[in-house]
Motif scaffolding. Structure first.
Motif, PDB file in Angstrom:
ATOM      1  N   TYR A  49     -11.892  -6.282  -5.479  1.00  0.00           N
ATOM      2  CA  TYR A  49     -13.295  -6.845  -6.306  1.00  0.00           C
ATOM      3  C   TYR A  49     -14.033  -5.485  -6.558  1.00  0.00           C
ATOM      4  O   TYR A  49     -14.912  -5.065  -5.837  1.00  0.00           O
ATOM      5  N   GLY A  50     -13.575  -4.831  -7.689  1.00  0.00           N
ATOM      6  CA  GLY A  50     -14.431  -3.688  -7.942  1.00  0.00           C
ATOM      7  C   GLY A  50     -13.757  -2.300  -7.556  1.00  0.00           C
ATOM      8  O   GLY A  50     -14.391  -1.344  -8.131  1.00  0.00           O
ATOM      9  N   LEU A  51     -12.852  -2.108  -6.721  1.00  0.00           N
ATOM     10  CA  LEU A  51     -12.356  -0.888  -5.977  1.00  0.00           C
ATOM     11  C   LEU A  51     -10.891  -0.883  -6.104  1.00  0.00           C
ATOM     12  O   LEU A  51     -10.282  -2.125  -5.782  1.00  0.00           O
ATOM     13  N   ALA A  52     -10.323   0.084  -6.117  1.00  0.00           N
ATOM     14  CA  ALA A  52      -8.877   0.174  -5.853  1.00  0.00           C
ATOM     15  C   ALA A  52      -8.654   0.452  -4.469  1.00  0.00           C
ATOM     16  O   ALA A  52      -9.467   0.907  -4.025  1.00  0.00           O
ATOM     17  N   VAL A  53      -7.447  -0.013  -3.868  1.00  0.00           N
ATOM     18  CA  VAL A  53      -7.332   0.188  -2.449  1.00  0.00           C
ATOM     19  C   VAL A  53      -5.794   0.492  -2.345  1.00  0.00           C
ATOM     20  O   VAL A  53      -5.028   0.205  -3.076  1.00  0.00           O
ATOM     21  N   ARG A  54      -5.768   1.521  -1.478  1.00  0.00           N
ATOM     22  CA  ARG A  54      -4.475   2.196  -1.291  1.00  0.00           C
ATOM     23  C   ARG A  54      -3.562   1.258  -0.346  1.00  0.00           C
ATOM     24  O   ARG A  54      -4.054   1.012   0.740  1.00  0.00           O
ATOM     25  N   THR A  55      -2.581   0.977  -1.150  1.00  0.00           N
ATOM     26  CA  THR A  55      -1.698   0.082  -0.320  1.00  0.00           C
ATOM     27  C   THR A  55      -0.192   0.542   0.322  1.00  0.00           C
ATOM     28  O   THR A  55       0.171   0.064   1.113  1.00  0.00           O
ATOM     29  N   ASP A  56       0.122   1.609  -0.405  1.00  0.00           N
ATOM     30  CA  ASP A  56       1.207   2.278   0.051  1.00  0.00           C
ATOM     31  C   ASP A  56       1.151   4.024  -0.457  1.00  0.00           C
ATOM     32  O   ASP A  56       0.313   4.321  -1.157  1.00  0.00           O
ATOM     33  N   PRO A  57       2.194   4.795   0.070  1.00  0.00           N
ATOM     34  CA  PRO A  57       1.832   6.277  -0.401  1.00  0.00           C
ATOM     35  C   PRO A  57       2.012   6.434  -1.906  1.00  0.00           C
ATOM     36  O   PRO A  57       1.646   7.393  -2.193  1.00  0.00           O
ATOM     37  N   GLY A  58       2.678   5.624  -2.530  1.00  0.00           N
ATOM     38  CA  GLY A  58       3.077   5.895  -3.801  1.00  0.00           C
ATOM     39  C   GLY A  58       4.457   6.508  -3.900  1.00  0.00           C
ATOM     40  O   GLY A  58       5.156   7.032  -2.878  1.00  0.00           O
ATOM     41  N   LEU A  59       4.958   6.561  -5.125  1.00  0.00           N
ATOM     42  CA  LEU A  59       6.368   7.065  -5.405  1.00  0.00           C
ATOM     43  C   LEU A  59       6.175   8.745  -5.727  1.00  0.00           C
ATOM     44  O   LEU A  59       7.423   9.306  -5.740  1.00  0.00           O
ATOM     45  N   ALA A  60       5.083   9.374  -5.698  1.00  0.00           N
ATOM     46  CA  ALA A  60       5.194  10.925  -5.886  1.00  0.00           C
ATOM     47  C   ALA A  60       5.866  11.564  -4.728  1.00  0.00           C
ATOM     48  O   ALA A  60       5.670  11.309  -3.386  1.00  0.00           O
ATOM     49  N   THR A  61       6.427  12.821  -4.950  1.00  0.00           N
ATOM     50  CA  THR A  61       6.916  13.602  -3.641  1.00  0.00           C
ATOM     51  C   THR A  61       6.112  14.918  -4.059  1.00  0.00           C
ATOM     52  O   THR A  61       6.566  15.722  -4.878  1.00  0.00           O
ATOM     53  N   PRO A  62       5.629  15.466  -2.932  1.00  0.00           N
ATOM     54  CA  PRO A  62       4.853  14.658  -1.771  1.00  0.00           C
ATOM     55  C   PRO A  62       3.954  13.717  -2.344  1.00  0.00           C
ATOM     56  O   PRO A  62       3.248  13.974  -3.195  1.00  0.00           O
ATOM     57  N   PRO A  63       3.502  12.741  -1.504  1.00  0.00           N
ATOM     58  CA  PRO A  63       2.426  11.753  -2.085  1.00  0.00           C
ATOM     59  C   PRO A  63       1.237  12.279  -1.972  1.00  0.00           C
ATOM     60  O   PRO A  63       1.063  13.488  -1.494  1.00  0.00           O
ATOM     61  N   PRO A  64       0.135  12.083  -2.959  1.00  0.00           N
ATOM     62  CA  PRO A  64      -1.175  12.426  -3.052  1.00  0.00           C
ATOM     63  C   PRO A  64      -1.711  12.401  -1.725  1.00  0.00           C
ATOM     64  O   PRO A  64      -1.257  11.321  -0.977  1.00  0.00           O
ATOM     65  N   PHE A 108      -9.579  17.975  -7.355  1.00  0.00           N
ATOM     66  CA  PHE A 108     -10.518  17.809  -6.452  1.00  0.00           C
ATOM     67  C   PHE A 108     -10.123  16.977  -5.233  1.00  0.00           C
ATOM     68  O   PHE A 108     -10.542  17.477  -4.054  1.00  0.00           O
ATOM     69  N   LYS A 109      -9.374  16.206  -5.501  1.00  0.00           N
ATOM     70  CA  LYS A 109      -8.961  15.073  -4.136  1.00  0.00           C
ATOM     71  C   LYS A 109      -8.182  16.106  -3.265  1.00  0.00           C
ATOM     72  O   LYS A 109      -8.181  16.149  -2.022  1.00  0.00           O
ATOM     73  N   LYS A 110      -7.277  17.018  -3.925  1.00  0.00           N
ATOM     74  CA  LYS A 110      -6.440  17.739  -2.819  1.00  0.00           C
ATOM     75  C   LYS A 110      -7.367  18.722  -2.242  1.00  0.00           C
ATOM     76  O   LYS A 110      -7.126  19.143  -1.063  1.00  0.00           O
ATOM     77  N   LEU A 111      -8.393  19.654  -2.953  1.00  0.00           N
ATOM     78  CA  LEU A 111      -9.219  20.210  -2.173  1.00  0.00           C
ATOM     79  C   LEU A 111      -9.906  19.544  -0.985  1.00  0.00           C
ATOM     80  O   LEU A 111     -10.397  20.485   0.013  1.00  0.00           O
TER      81      LEU A 111
END
Length: 120
Positions: A49-64, A108-111
């Motif tokens: 409700y109003g926020l994204a929530v991380r449920t899994d690492p995702g498909l990117a290699t390496p994951p973010p 930014f997130k990586k930093l």
């Protein structure tokens, strides 16, 4: 308040049940929401409700960077914030750009996570 489960400075603003519902994925695999290029929360995220929530690492290699259970919001003009309860961390990016927000947000997130990992 979000980092502390709905409580701030000893005062409860959200009940534990409301907070749990707010931060749970409500558009999981059974919701028929296409996880394509236009999927707003992004790879590895569901939406509460109003926020994204991380449920899994995702498909990117390496994951973010980030933890399962991380919460975030990406605005249309670039403002971005996240809460990572596992690391007891919040991060906020204040910018106004529609064309460069994706590139800047990723950098930014990586930093932030790189710096946090060096401290701990």
């Amino acid at each position: 308040m979000i980092l502390d489960g709905g409580e701030l400075d000893g005062k409860r603003y959200l009940s534990p049940e409301a907070f749990k519902n707010m931060t749970a994925d409500h558009i999981g695999p059974g919701a028929s929401v296409a996880r394509d290029y236009f999927y707003f929360p992004g790879d590895g995220f569901g939406f509460g409700y109003g926020l994204a929530v991380r449920t899994d690492p995702g498909l990117a290699t390496p994951p973010p960077p980030g933890s399962i259970g991380e919460l975030k919001w990406d605005s249309g003009s670039g403002t971005y914030f996240g809460v990572d309860p596992k690391l007891d961390m919040i991060y906020i990016l204040m910018e106004q750009t529609q064309n460069e927000r994706g590139r800047i947000r990723v950098a930014f997130k990586k930093l932030v996570y790189d710096a946090f990992m060096r401290i701990n």
